[in-house]
Scaffold this active site. Sequence first.
Site, PDB file in Angstrom:
ATOM      1  N   TYR A   1       0.907  -1.051  -0.018  1.00 12.10           N
ATOM      2  CA  TYR A   1      -0.181  -0.045  -0.035  1.00 12.10           C
ATOM      3  C   TYR A   1       0.875   1.340   0.115  1.00 12.10           C
ATOM      4  O   TYR A   1       1.901   1.349   0.896  1.00 12.10           O
ATOM      5  CB  TYR A   1      -0.720   0.192   1.149  1.00 12.10           C
ATOM      6  CG  TYR A   1      -1.962  -0.999   1.476  1.00 12.10           C
ATOM      7  CD1 TYR A   1      -2.281  -1.722   0.253  1.00 12.10           C
ATOM      8  CD2 TYR A   1      -2.388  -1.556   2.456  1.00 12.10           C
ATOM      9  CE1 TYR A   1      -3.098  -3.015   0.278  1.00 12.10           C
ATOM     10  CE2 TYR A   1      -3.363  -2.630   2.667  1.00 12.10           C
ATOM     11  CZ  TYR A   1      -3.874  -3.303   1.491  1.00 12.10           C
ATOM     12  OH  TYR A   1      -4.540  -4.230   1.573  1.00 12.10           O
TER      13      TYR A   1
ATOM     14  N   HIS B   1       0.441 -12.066   0.069  1.00 13.30           N
ATOM     15  CA  HIS B   1      -0.495 -11.407  -0.384  1.00 13.30           C
ATOM     16  C   HIS B   1      -0.708 -11.641  -1.842  1.00 13.30           C
ATOM     17  O   HIS B   1       0.273 -11.770  -2.418  1.00 13.30           O
ATOM     18  CB  HIS B   1       0.045  -9.744  -0.153  1.00 13.30           C
ATOM     19  CG  HIS B   1      -1.057  -8.713  -0.731  1.00 13.30           C
ATOM     20  ND1 HIS B   1      -0.471  -7.219  -0.476  1.00 13.30           N
ATOM     21  CD2 HIS B   1      -2.211  -8.781  -0.656  1.00 13.30           C
ATOM     22  CE1 HIS B   1      -1.502  -6.598  -0.943  1.00 13.30           C
ATOM     23  NE2 HIS B   1      -2.609  -7.353  -1.063  1.00 13.30           N
TER      24      HIS B   1
END
Length: 317
Positions: free
Chosen positions: A56, A124
């Site tokens: 992010y 992820h």
Amino acid sequence: MNATDRIPFGATGLMMSRLGIGGGSLASAAGEGGVKAVVDAAWDAGLRYFDTAAYYAGGESERRLGLALRGRKRDAYVLGTKTGRYLLPDGTDRFDYSAAGTEATIRTALSRLHTERLDLVFIHDVQPSLHGDAYEAQHALALKGAFPVLQRLKAAGVVGAIGVAMRDPVPILRLLQEAPFDAVMLAGACTLLHQEACEALLPHCVATGTPVLFAAPFETGILATGATPAARYRYKPAAPDLLARTAAIEAVCARHGVTIAAAAIRFPLLCPAVKGVVVGHQAPSELAANLALLAAEPPVALWSDLLAQGLIRAIPA
């Protein structure tokens, strides 16, 4: 439902608030001061789960969240991050599920977040849509590279629970069947627009007691705003067919005295495996609005009406 109540997160030993603070869009758009304002408001409201990722904002999410949480009693909150997907300065993605890459990511995360331990670490986005022909190799590397490192760090007390985080429920289920993961973060596939996770993944999680955190219940906009001309779906303008379907769902919700946003945020929580929803907030006002949405109780008949009219394929259970 009280979103601030802390409930057991499966067998992990963690206590999770029903509403989690997501660090994706929060870190990207709110800026350092905005992140602190949201974290402060969440803390004052009693929320105690904070989620981020190395990916992010190219790592800025971890850094900003770490600064916002710094000085708070570490045992008072639950902190999660993700490893394996990274955003490069030129805006392209890099994936690294190797042992060395995972170890380096955890060291960096601990530094950015100003902590000595991570309560949740998710591997992820090991999904075919992102990896193409390299998917099988990346899947194998996640199991043989990243996962053993996280197991070792878990044994050392540096990592709490180990999970899998992505949008596609099929590769999540495959990973759960091949290694003893502790938890799942699912981003989509159990919303008012998509229920693919209800077919196999969520029943598996219910049967095995695997706890799930659900992210992006609003599909990045359209299920919060409704079918407005400016509605966005997965970060892009919503297509006409999605606008029409959303409008139909919205009409059924209205007949039951419920906003589409209230229905959307509660829908994944119908599944007993889903312990909380994680939402990115740009401001304390958005946080307050989502707390109010979770406090509302949609009538059971709403879900059966949506199912009967073919507007949803399944009810998560």
